[in-house]
Design a protein around this motif. Sequence first.
Motif, PDB file in Angstrom:
ATOM      1  N   PHE A 131      37.210 -42.151  35.813  1.00 22.36           N
ATOM      2  CA  PHE A 131      36.849 -42.087  37.235  1.00 22.36           C
ATOM      3  C   PHE A 131      38.061 -42.425  38.114  1.00 22.36           C
ATOM      4  N   ILE A 132      38.834 -43.458  37.734  1.00 25.02           N
ATOM      5  CA  ILE A 132      39.967 -43.827  38.587  1.00 25.02           C
ATOM      6  C   ILE A 132      41.101 -42.806  38.468  1.00 25.02           C
ATOM      7  N   VAL A 133      41.151 -42.096  37.352  1.00 22.08           N
ATOM      8  CA  VAL A 133      42.153 -41.035  37.245  1.00 22.08           C
ATOM      9  C   VAL A 133      41.818 -39.917  38.240  1.00 22.08           C
ATOM     10  N   ILE A 173      33.268 -31.228  39.917  1.00 22.78           N
ATOM     11  CA  ILE A 173      33.027 -31.001  38.482  1.00 22.78           C
ATOM     12  C   ILE A 173      33.722 -32.071  37.638  1.00 22.78           C
ATOM     13  N   SER A 174      34.806 -32.660  38.158  1.00 23.88           N
ATOM     14  CA  SER A 174      35.406 -33.795  37.443  1.00 23.88           C
ATOM     15  C   SER A 174      34.439 -34.979  37.444  1.00 23.88           C
ATOM     16  N   HIS A 175      33.830 -35.216  38.602  1.00 24.60           N
ATOM     17  CA  HIS A 175      32.831 -36.299  38.676  1.00 24.60           C
ATOM     18  C   HIS A 175      31.663 -36.033  37.737  1.00 24.60           C
ATOM     19  N   MET A 176      31.308 -34.759  37.600  1.00 23.35           N
ATOM     20  CA  MET A 176      30.216 -34.424  36.665  1.00 23.35           C
ATOM     21  C   MET A 176      30.594 -34.859  35.252  1.00 23.35           C
ATOM     22  N   GLY A 177      31.846 -34.567  34.861  1.00 21.34           N
ATOM     23  CA  GLY A 177      32.294 -34.960  33.525  1.00 21.34           C
ATOM     24  C   GLY A 177      32.223 -36.464  33.329  1.00 21.34           C
ATOM     25  N   VAL A 178      32.681 -37.195  34.345  1.00 20.76           N
ATOM     26  CA  VAL A 178      32.633 -38.665  34.279  1.00 20.76           C
ATOM     27  C   VAL A 178      31.191 -39.137  34.156  1.00 20.76           C
ATOM     28  N   LEU A 204      41.535 -32.774  31.825  1.00 24.94           N
ATOM     29  CA  LEU A 204      41.608 -34.064  31.124  1.00 24.94           C
ATOM     30  C   LEU A 204      40.216 -34.689  30.998  1.00 24.94           C
ATOM     31  N   VAL A 205      39.472 -34.650  32.115  1.00 24.02           N
ATOM     32  CA  VAL A 205      38.101 -35.185  32.104  1.00 24.02           C
ATOM     33  C   VAL A 205      37.248 -34.428  31.101  1.00 24.02           C
ATOM     34  N   ALA A 206      37.372 -33.097  31.107  1.00 23.08           N
ATOM     35  CA  ALA A 206      36.533 -32.272  30.236  1.00 23.08           C
ATOM     36  C   ALA A 206      36.801 -32.585  28.769  1.00 23.08           C
ATOM     37  N   VAL A 207      38.088 -32.723  28.422  1.00 19.78           N
ATOM     38  CA  VAL A 207      38.415 -33.021  27.025  1.00 19.78           C
ATOM     39  C   VAL A 207      37.849 -34.390  26.622  1.00 19.78           C
TER      40      VAL A 207
END
Lengths: 428, 251
Positions: free
Chosen positions: A249-251, A50-55, A186-189
């Motif tokens: 992405f790198i985070v 889901i983090s990748h989705m945000g990116v 963090l990604v979502a925000v």
Amino acid sequence: MNTTQVQTGAAAGGVGRSIWVRRLWPWLVAVVIAMLLPLLVTSNHGLTMISHMGVMIIFALSYNMLLGNTGLLSFGHAVYFGLGGYMAMHMLRYIEATGFGMPLELLPVVGALGGLLFGLIFGAVSTRRAGVVFAMISLGIGEMVTASSLMFTGFFGGEAGLFGNREAPVSLFGIDYGPGRNVYYLVAVWALIAAVIMFLLRQTPLGWMANAVRDNPERAQFVGYSPQMVRFFQFVLAATFAGLAGGLFIVVDEIITDETVGMIQSGLVLLSAYIGGIGFFLGPVVGAVLVVFLESELSSITDAWLLYFGLLFVAVVMFAPQGLFGVAYQQVMSWRAGEWVRSFHARLYATSAMLVFVLALIAVIEKAYHVLRHWNPQEPMPLFFVTIDATSMVPWLVSFAVMAGALAVFFLHARPLLRRALDSGEGA
Amino acid sequence: MSQETALALKGLTKNFGRAEIIRGVDLDIKANERHVIIGPNGAGKSTLFNLISGRLEATSGTIQLFGREIDGLPPHRVNRMGLSRSFQVTNLFQNMTVMQNLRCALLWSKGHKYAFWKLVNSQQEVTERAEELMERLNLTAKQHVPASLLTYAEQRALEIGATIASGAKVLLLDEPTAGMSRTEADDMVELIREITTDCTLVMVEHDLGVVFNLADRISVLVYGEVIASDTPEAVRANAAVQEAYLGTEVH
């Protein structure tokens, strides 16, 4: 800026307020979904997905600033994603090495600045013309940067790529970014902030003229605008947001390789935007979520996932050029127009016929992969709750028969029925 | 009539390959004049407009707008200097509504340029001017209709609206009444008369009724040359014009 508008809206009375409620509720829904998602998805694998989705949402939305809004078809948008990511990674390593006080929350901004820088450089040469010329130049720049990654191994880290540690920088809010869930937030925000900005950008003079230049560059010139400058500004802004996505992405991954600037990544973002629908703001969001989901989940279920991916893209291009979000939107409009009431059964019938066809097609593909790719094709193969021998004739005959039958039913009976159901409504 | 010259063409030529389409045009158009260019098909009227507006580049000669050279400039630069044109074939932002078309036509002249830090819909001045224009064009009822769904006459009116929106000092209208019914054409002429009270109009027109009704001066373009440029009465009486254009050949 937003608050003042909310206030003027409220001051205008109930009408103004209801407009603002109508405009704001999709964003509130997005916030709620983004905040609740980690309650459903708790595994590390799921949180990374889901983090990748945000990116990918930021990346695909930035791509649509080019394709959907300005009519620029780029085959090299990953250049800005990847280079932004590399810039952020170098900053992360610098922080790790020297203890420089930049907080992790702002690291994506370094990526955005990287995207901005390279957007300015490459945008200046590639936006002189639109159409095929632009597409070819974007392809050339993509190849050039990919080639550079093999030459400048100091910057790109060679084949192994570059590593970083996201726990090295301080946090603005004292958050520990070790756990994947905190990184997801963090990604979502950032994704929400970026989406709001990109949404508002569409309504600025530049955003309007980007549409104007897409539709009729000549007329745009005769109202005082240089199409080249409009494309250039849009391009630079799109590159900036792509860089922001790269920085995030790198985070998430704490590693970056030269694949991020490559053709596959450029192709993936085009697919995401197109499958979702380039004519709608939310289209690329839907596409990005779907593409990341398929990439992450389908690949663990079947070896043929790339083939399904390609088939999905071809199907969307051929049968639903408005994208999946566009299809959904049409269905909602048609529901509101009352078309569903009189055609519900016909729709259900046609959809079922198509679904049967798709399932039979999947059976064929899976069997083909089993026979051609498995080390022992005779080995019993599980397929849709049964176990079959893929080398015998019977399962193949059954699949082909079902495919042919479903197609025949669809074209000879279901579709004419659906058409008649819709036409009868218009006649009445 | 010793006024300032709005538009001056000197020795203007345009060749396409070896075909000479414009063959040395000299023309002075005074400020606030309504100047109509007539001529048979293929005389080069539209080419002349394309040269003036920067759509095509002249082979030789100069074009001056209020004393400043504009030949060789791209169309958007010419437009920013105060010259605006309409097209013979409707040339609008087809997917945009009437309101959006007018707003787009207003943005540059209201100084918004390539701004990406403000919203179009909160620019009161642009909105008010667009509403004013729609009122004038009788398109207020259609403000949310995409340009592609308007009737032909409405599209032509919007085309004029988009041309005048920027408040240009010189307007080039290419056959604004082409393909219109009598009443539609009369409405259009009234509209043009109304909007050109304080600017310079250069217009290509075939309908001689419209021409003599509207023009302060008429220029006759035949095979890329201006054979007469005078008041309507003098042009009507001119023997060369009658021979070349009105078709009374002398044997």
